[in-house]
Scaffold this active site. Sequence first.
Site, PDB file in Angstrom:
ATOM      1  N   CYS A  19      37.982  30.890  44.493  1.00  0.00           N
ATOM      2  CA  CYS A  19      39.163  31.603  44.993  1.00  0.00           C
ATOM      3  C   CYS A  19      39.910  30.767  46.026  1.00  0.00           C
ATOM      4  CB  CYS A  19      38.785  32.918  45.690  1.00  0.00           C
ATOM      5  SG  CYS A  19      37.510  33.880  44.908  1.00  0.00           S
ATOM      6  N   ASP A  20      39.183  30.167  46.941  1.00  0.00           N
ATOM      7  CA  ASP A  20      39.822  29.621  48.148  1.00  0.00           C
ATOM      8  C   ASP A  20      39.792  28.105  48.263  1.00  0.00           C
ATOM      9  OD1 ASP A  20      40.231  32.239  48.946  1.00  0.00           O
ATOM     10  OD2 ASP A  20      38.337  32.351  50.021  1.00  0.00           O
ATOM     11  N   CYS A  51      33.800  32.303  48.349  1.00  0.00           N
ATOM     12  CA  CYS A  51      34.269  32.058  46.982  1.00  0.00           C
ATOM     13  C   CYS A  51      35.072  30.765  46.909  1.00  0.00           C
ATOM     14  CB  CYS A  51      35.101  33.240  46.492  1.00  0.00           C
ATOM     15  SG  CYS A  51      35.694  33.012  44.806  1.00  0.00           S
TER      16      CYS A  51
END
Length: 348
Positions: free
Chosen positions: A171-172, A168
Site C-alpha cells: 500500500c505505502d 503494508c
Amino acid sequence: MAEKVVIIGSGPAGWTAAIYAARAALSPLVFEGAVTEENRMAGTLPLGQLALTTEVENYPGFPAGDMEAYLDNSIASDRRSYMAPHHKQGVSGPELMELMRQQALNFGTRIVTDDIVDVDFESRPFKLTSLEGQQVEAHAVIIATGARANYLGLPSEERFKNRGVSACAVCDGALPRFRNKPLVVVGGGDSAVEEADYLSKFGSIVYMVHRRDQLRASKIMQDRALNNKKIEVLWNTVVDEVLGDDQSGVTGVRLDSTVGKGKRDVEAGGMFCAIGHTPNTAFLKGKLEMNEKGYLKWTKAQRTYTSVEGVFAAGDVADDYYRQAITAAGTGCMAALDAERWLATKGI
Ligand code: NAP
C-alpha cells in the site's frame, strides 16, 4: 420482521456486498461498526483498514487525477467536511471507502453505526445483537469484518503511524517519503520477506529485524531475502523504539538485542510491521468454523459459504493470503450473489 440480509463490516467487501444486495432488491442492513475508543486503538473503526492508509494507487478505476471536484459531487457534504482537502493526484483510502459507502447508500442500503457483538446462528431467522443492545433478525448474514494488522504496541509506533510507520508495503512502499532511504521491516515470516523484497525497489537498504536467529519464512522466500543484496537481516533483534520528530516523521529505530548485545540506533525513513494479522472474528468463536488463526473457513470451493447455511463470508475475514482491497471487493460481490441465490432457493 426479519431482514433479508444483514451485512456486518464496512470495508470494500461489506460495501460491495451491500451494493449488489441493494440492487438485487434485498434491502440490505449494514452494521458498519461502532465509533469507540476501543475500536480506534484496535484499528477496527468503521471503513476498515483502508481508512487507515493514505494513497491507494492499485485500486482499478482511480488513475491519478484531481479527485476534489468528483468527491464534492458524489459524497454528502456532512461526510465530506471531515476529510482533509488534499492536493495530490488520485484517491486515498478513506475517500475510496466513503465513495463505496455512498454508492451503497444510493441504492437504498440502510446503515447502523454499531458493532454486532453476539450472534445466534442456531435459530432461524438468525438473531444478532449489537453493542448498544439492538436486536435484529436476519434470514441471511454476510460477515465482512476484515482483519487488523498486528503492530508491536510501542507508543512511539502509534505516534508515527501513517508518517513512516506502516503495516503494508504494497500500500505505502512507493510513497516518496521512503525513496532512497534505509527502511526497516519487522518480522521473519513470508510477509516480512515479501515486504522487504518489495521495499528493496524503493529504499537504499532494507533491514529485516527478526527476533530469532532463524526465519519462519518458507525456504524459497528465505533464499529471496538472503540473495537480495539490498536486504540485510538483523538477527536476534527487536525494535525498542521508533525515532522521529513531528516534521519528518520516522527518522530511525532504536534496536535491542535478544541475546544481550545491547541497544543501538539505526537511521531509517520508515518501519513496516510484518508480524501477522488478526481477523476480527472474536464474536464468532464457536459459531462458525475457523482455521487455526481464527480466519473464517469457506466450506464450498469457489463459494463464500461458511459452516452455517445462510451465513456467508467475504474479504479479509476469510482471506489471510491476498488481503487486497480489490480481492475483498470481489468476494463481497460473490457473497451478495451467493446470498441472493440461497435466499431464492428458500423462497425468501
Ligand atoms: P507469520 O508466518 O505468522 O510470521 C510472523 C512473523 O512475525 C514471525 O517471524 C514472528 O516471529 C514475527 N513476530 C510475530 N509477533 C512478533 C512480535 N511481537 N515482535 C517481533 N516479531 C514478531 O505471518 P506472515 O508472514 O504474515 O504469514 C502469514 C501466512 O501467509 C503464512 O502462512 C505465510 O506462509 C503466508 N504468506 C505467504 C506468502 C507467499 O508465499 N508469497 C506471502 C505472505 C504470506 P517468530 O518467527 O519468532 O515467531
